[in-house]
Design an enzyme around this catalytic site. Structure first.
Site, PDB file in Angstrom:
ATOM      1  N   ASN A 134      28.597 -45.894 -56.219  1.00 31.63           N
ATOM      2  CA  ASN A 134      27.534 -46.372 -55.339  1.00 31.63           C
ATOM      3  C   ASN A 134      26.181 -46.366 -56.040  1.00 31.63           C
ATOM      4  OD1 ASN A 134      28.737 -47.217 -52.862  1.00 31.63           O
ATOM      5  ND2 ASN A 134      29.296 -45.090 -52.488  1.00 31.63           N
ATOM      6  N   TYR A 171      37.036 -40.659 -49.153  1.00 34.82           N
ATOM      7  CA  TYR A 171      36.970 -41.335 -50.455  1.00 34.82           C
ATOM      8  C   TYR A 171      36.121 -40.604 -51.484  1.00 34.82           C
ATOM      9  CZ  TYR A 171      32.843 -43.219 -48.025  1.00 34.82           C
ATOM     10  OH  TYR A 171      31.688 -43.360 -47.294  1.00 34.82           O
ATOM     11  N   LYS A 224      30.239 -55.862 -45.846  1.00 34.34           N
ATOM     12  CA  LYS A 224      30.477 -55.246 -44.540  1.00 34.34           C
ATOM     13  C   LYS A 224      30.167 -56.189 -43.382  1.00 34.34           C
ATOM     14  CE  LYS A 224      31.902 -51.103 -45.706  1.00 34.34           C
ATOM     15  NZ  LYS A 224      32.262 -51.383 -47.102  1.00 34.34           N
ATOM     16  N   ASP A 246      37.755 -47.224 -45.300  1.00 34.95           N
ATOM     17  CA  ASP A 246      36.603 -46.338 -45.369  1.00 34.95           C
ATOM     18  C   ASP A 246      35.701 -46.490 -44.155  1.00 34.95           C
ATOM     19  OD1 ASP A 246      36.190 -48.977 -46.373  1.00 34.95           O
ATOM     20  OD2 ASP A 246      34.252 -48.364 -47.160  1.00 34.95           O
ATOM     21  N   ASP A 247      34.829 -45.522 -43.972  1.00 34.59           N
ATOM     22  CA  ASP A 247      33.795 -45.540 -42.944  1.00 34.59           C
ATOM     23  C   ASP A 247      34.368 -45.720 -41.543  1.00 34.59           C
ATOM     24  OD1 ASP A 247      32.136 -45.210 -45.057  1.00 34.59           O
ATOM     25  OD2 ASP A 247      31.291 -47.228 -45.033  1.00 34.59           O
ATOM     26  N   ASP A 259      21.490 -49.472 -49.687  1.00 35.16           N
ATOM     27  CA  ASP A 259      21.524 -49.598 -48.234  1.00 35.16           C
ATOM     28  C   ASP A 259      21.153 -48.289 -47.532  1.00 35.16           C
ATOM     29  OD1 ASP A 259      23.897 -48.261 -48.823  1.00 35.16           O
ATOM     30  OD2 ASP A 259      25.210 -49.830 -48.044  1.00 35.16           O
ATOM     31  N   TRP A 301      34.666 -46.275 -57.454  1.00 34.19           N
ATOM     32  CA  TRP A 301      33.738 -47.100 -56.677  1.00 34.19           C
ATOM     33  C   TRP A 301      32.408 -46.377 -56.781  1.00 34.19           C
ATOM     34  CZ3 TRP A 301      34.716 -50.288 -51.794  1.00 34.19           C
ATOM     35  CH2 TRP A 301      33.527 -50.596 -51.130  1.00 34.19           C
ATOM     36  N   GLY A 332      29.988 -54.381 -51.581  1.00 35.66           N
ATOM     37  CA  GLY A 332      30.433 -53.547 -50.473  1.00 35.66           C
ATOM     38  C   GLY A 332      29.316 -52.889 -49.707  1.00 35.66           C
ATOM     39  N   ASN A 363      28.702 -50.702 -56.972  1.00 37.62           N
ATOM     40  CA  ASN A 363      28.256 -51.318 -55.728  1.00 37.62           C
ATOM     41  C   ASN A 363      26.780 -51.677 -55.882  1.00 37.62           C
ATOM     42  OD1 ASN A 363      28.275 -52.156 -53.071  1.00 37.62           O
ATOM     43  ND2 ASN A 363      28.114 -50.110 -52.209  1.00 37.62           N
TER      44      ASN A 363
END
Length: 644
Positions: A434, A379, A247, A324-325, A439, A432, A216, A467
């Site tokens: 991270n 989230y 993405k 999300d985002d 990134d 989830w 992700g 992730n």
């Protein structure tokens, strides 16, 4: 953000330095932790290291992830040149293949499926429904009653006849038992397989139902080869979920309404098939949030049509709708405001409506469909909001909600926080996590272990998905530690798990393992653990205190770092090329600085090498060129101090 899936269980087996165990609990009892052995020396070679179970004869390799209970019995069972292999009807070809490959690695030249053992031959029996019959000679409880994916593995003799039984509570459990068998034959970090199995009884099960990876991250997605390799990696270490949510797949986000062309659909079909073979749930995650009109019947139909294409054309059976985002204060179309009102609560209600349509119209009528997963727009965090309240009140009960913890990248996570989040969202949550994704810090590789999560967390959530980085091979050591934690958090020791993950990546190559340990040390820091290059920092500190021995130790480590690009496994040379080059140049600059202080070499050479070390760059997901960081605050600080 990034996503997840729902499925059985699969995770990690491993060995190299450390830990294996006899538990004080009775054999038929509940969970038991595995004590860790002392950490490996910072620069040792690759020899196989095993710890004997207390009071047990013979060596037993460390198993990863650590099983809940291991009882070592006297003696061992030769594999032999011929082996008879029996399996029940529920045992799938992938499990039989894993068992056969393990036996052949141990010296078997003939593995006869369904045949009776000849005189003196080993008989291996695989069971996929938890039945007790095959285990009768071993006086152990069958796996019935264990969590999904659990198993019992027993090796020994029945009236002098060599026997091994892999008894899964379900087909996934039988597959997990096969991965443990493979480690008994070839321990993690060992350059060679063993030709005999230790007499042992293992009783094991996962701490949480879904354990795995969310592809992700932002930036260049993994290649098809990367994904296939990562699915196989997941299988070896008992991870059971792969959530596909890159993405930059245009058909997931910007062009989410468009069907996949035939070639792209064929790639997804290949991934879903490999995942099924690997006992991994492949979750396809479609992200319509940037442009969807929640009240539009045509948009809902387009989303369902896209899922239908994946169901019919690629064999996908698990789906997610990440939201999300995106903005949480506005809609993409005027009609939504007219239907739902305005404000964050209105967005929550609109999203619940869309998700319920997908679940009711597409998933609910289909046999074999996994529960829907979503990633809410809010989230993270554990504070109530109008959005969370509206989503919780409107969303169907059996939708799983993904959550990143108190922050987008959470330094720590507890079961209590997860339970609070479940109350706020009104649904079970899946983590989830991270990490080790980079990134947001593209100048860094994140090679430290998974840490900062309490031992009760897996039991309080629907699953734990990590992730990873865009650098697939470089993600493996950290993902290995995630696998070890999510399967058996009570036995989890971060440093030990990371070292085992490095050993797995080295594949029995001692020089590669030494280089990997040094390279991981100078890429250790993250938001989970801010300690940068802790081993190298200790060596430089000792050097500044003085002494010939300290200088020799520092030179030895810098020499390892300077040669790391040539010593690490080939997959990592590609995945981490800029960081390896920077490591080499910083190490050479530091060695030149040592020479300068000893009256050899020149200041100009040190400056030239430092300039080279600073020249290596990467391009982040926003197309910005950035200088890579290696051992920041340690290597650069040492060179600067040496220059004076």
């Amino acid at each position: 953000m990034r996503q997840f899936r729902i499925a059985p269980q699969l995770l990690a087996g491993f060995v190299l330095g450390l830990v294996v165990v006899v538990f004080a609990r009775s054999w038929g009892g509940g969970p038991a932790g595995t004590p860790a052995a002392a950490p490996p020396s910072s620069s040792s070679g690759a020899g196989e290291r095993v710890t004997r179970a207390a009071g047990a004869p013979g060596g037993l390799p460390a198993l990863w992830p650590a099983p809940r209970s291991v009882r070592r019995d006297p003696g061992s069972v030769p594999i032999g040149r011929g082996v008879a292999l029996r399996a029940d009807a529920g045992t799938d070809p992938s499990t039989l293949d894993a068992v056969t490959r393990a036996l052949r690695a141990g010296g078997a030249r003939e593995v006869r499926v369904g045949d009776a053992p000849r005189s003196g031959e080993l008989l291996v029996t695989v069971v996929s429904d938890g039945s007790a019959t095959a285990l009768a000679p071993f006086d152990v409880d069958p796996p019935r009653g264990l969590a999904a994916g659990g198993y019992v593995l027993a090796v020994g003799t029945d009236h002098g006849r060599p026997r091994a039984v892999l008894d899964g509570v379900d087909p996934d459990g039988a597959f997990h038992a096969a991965q443990t068998l493979a480690q008994l034959v070839r321990p993690v970090g060992s350059p060679a397989a063993r030709t005999a199995l230790p007499a042992v009884r293992v009783r094991d099960w996962p701490a949480t139902a879904s354990r795995g990876v969310v592809e992700g991250f932002y930036g260049t997605p993994w290649s098809q080869r990367d994904r296939l390799d990562q699915l196989d990696f997941a299988a070896r270490w008992k991870l059971d979920t792969y959530l596909y949510s890159p993405k930059y797949d245009p058909y997931l986000r910007d062009r989410w309404r468009d069907p996949y062309p035939a070639d792209r659909l064929a790639e997804l079909r290949a991934l879903a098939r490999r995942a099924a073979d690997d006992h991994v749930s492949f979750v396809y995650a479609l992200s319509p949030g940037p442009s969807v009109c929640y009240s539009s019947a045509s948009d809902a139909a387009a989303l369902i049509a896209k899922f239908r294409q994946l169901w019919d054309g690629a064999g996908v059976r698990a789906f997610a709708v990440p939201l999300d985002d995106i903005g949480v204060d506005r809609f993409n179309c005027a009609r939504d405001a007219a239907v739902y009102g305005t404000g964050r609560g209105a967005v929550g209600r609109a999203q619940a409506d869309l998700l319920n349509k997908v679940r009711r119209q597409f998933l609910a009528p289909r046999t074999g469909a996994a529960p829907l997963i979503t990633v809410p727009t809010e989230y993270d965090g554990a504070r109530a909001s109008a959005y969370k309240t509206a989503l919780a009140g409107g969303l169907d009960r059996d939708v799983t909600v993904m959550w990143t913890g108190p922050l987008v990248v959470s330094p720590s996570l507890t079961a209590a926080q997860a339970r609070e989040a479940a109350v706020l969202y009104g649904h079970q949550v899946m983590v989830w996590d991270n990490y080790p994704v980079n990134d947001y810090t593209a100048t860094d590789l994140l090679l430290g272990p998974y840490t900062g999560r309490d031992r009760s967390l897996p039991g309080a959530v629907a699953g734990v998905l990590a992730n990873p980085m865009a650098q697939a091979a470089a993600s493996e050591p950290a993902l290995f530690s995630v696998a070890a934690y999510a399967w058996n958090p009570a036995a989890y020791r971060p440093a030990d798990a990371l070292d085992a993950g490095l050993a797995a990546l080295a594949g029995g190559d001692g020089r590669a393992l030494t280089a990997l340990r040094a390279f991981a040390d100078v890429n250790h820091a993250s938001r989970l653990d801010s300690a940068q290059a802790p081993q190298l920092a200790a060596l430089t500190a000792a050097y500044w205190r003085g002494g010939a021995q300290a200088e020799r130790a520092l030179r030895e480590r810098l020499g390892v770092l300077a040669s790391a690009p040539d010593a690490v496994p080939a997959a990592l040379r590609t995945s981490a090329a800029p960081w390896l080059a920077a490591t080499r140049d910083w190490a050479q600059a530091a060695l030149a600085a040592l020479d300068l202080r000893a009256g050899r070499g020149s200041r100009a050479r040190v400056l030239s090498l430092r300039g080279a070390a600073r020249s290596h760059t990467v391009v982040d997901w926003k197309d910005r060129t950035r200088s890579v960081e290696v051992g920041a605050g340690v290597l650069d600080a040492f060179v600067a101090r040496a220059l004076g």
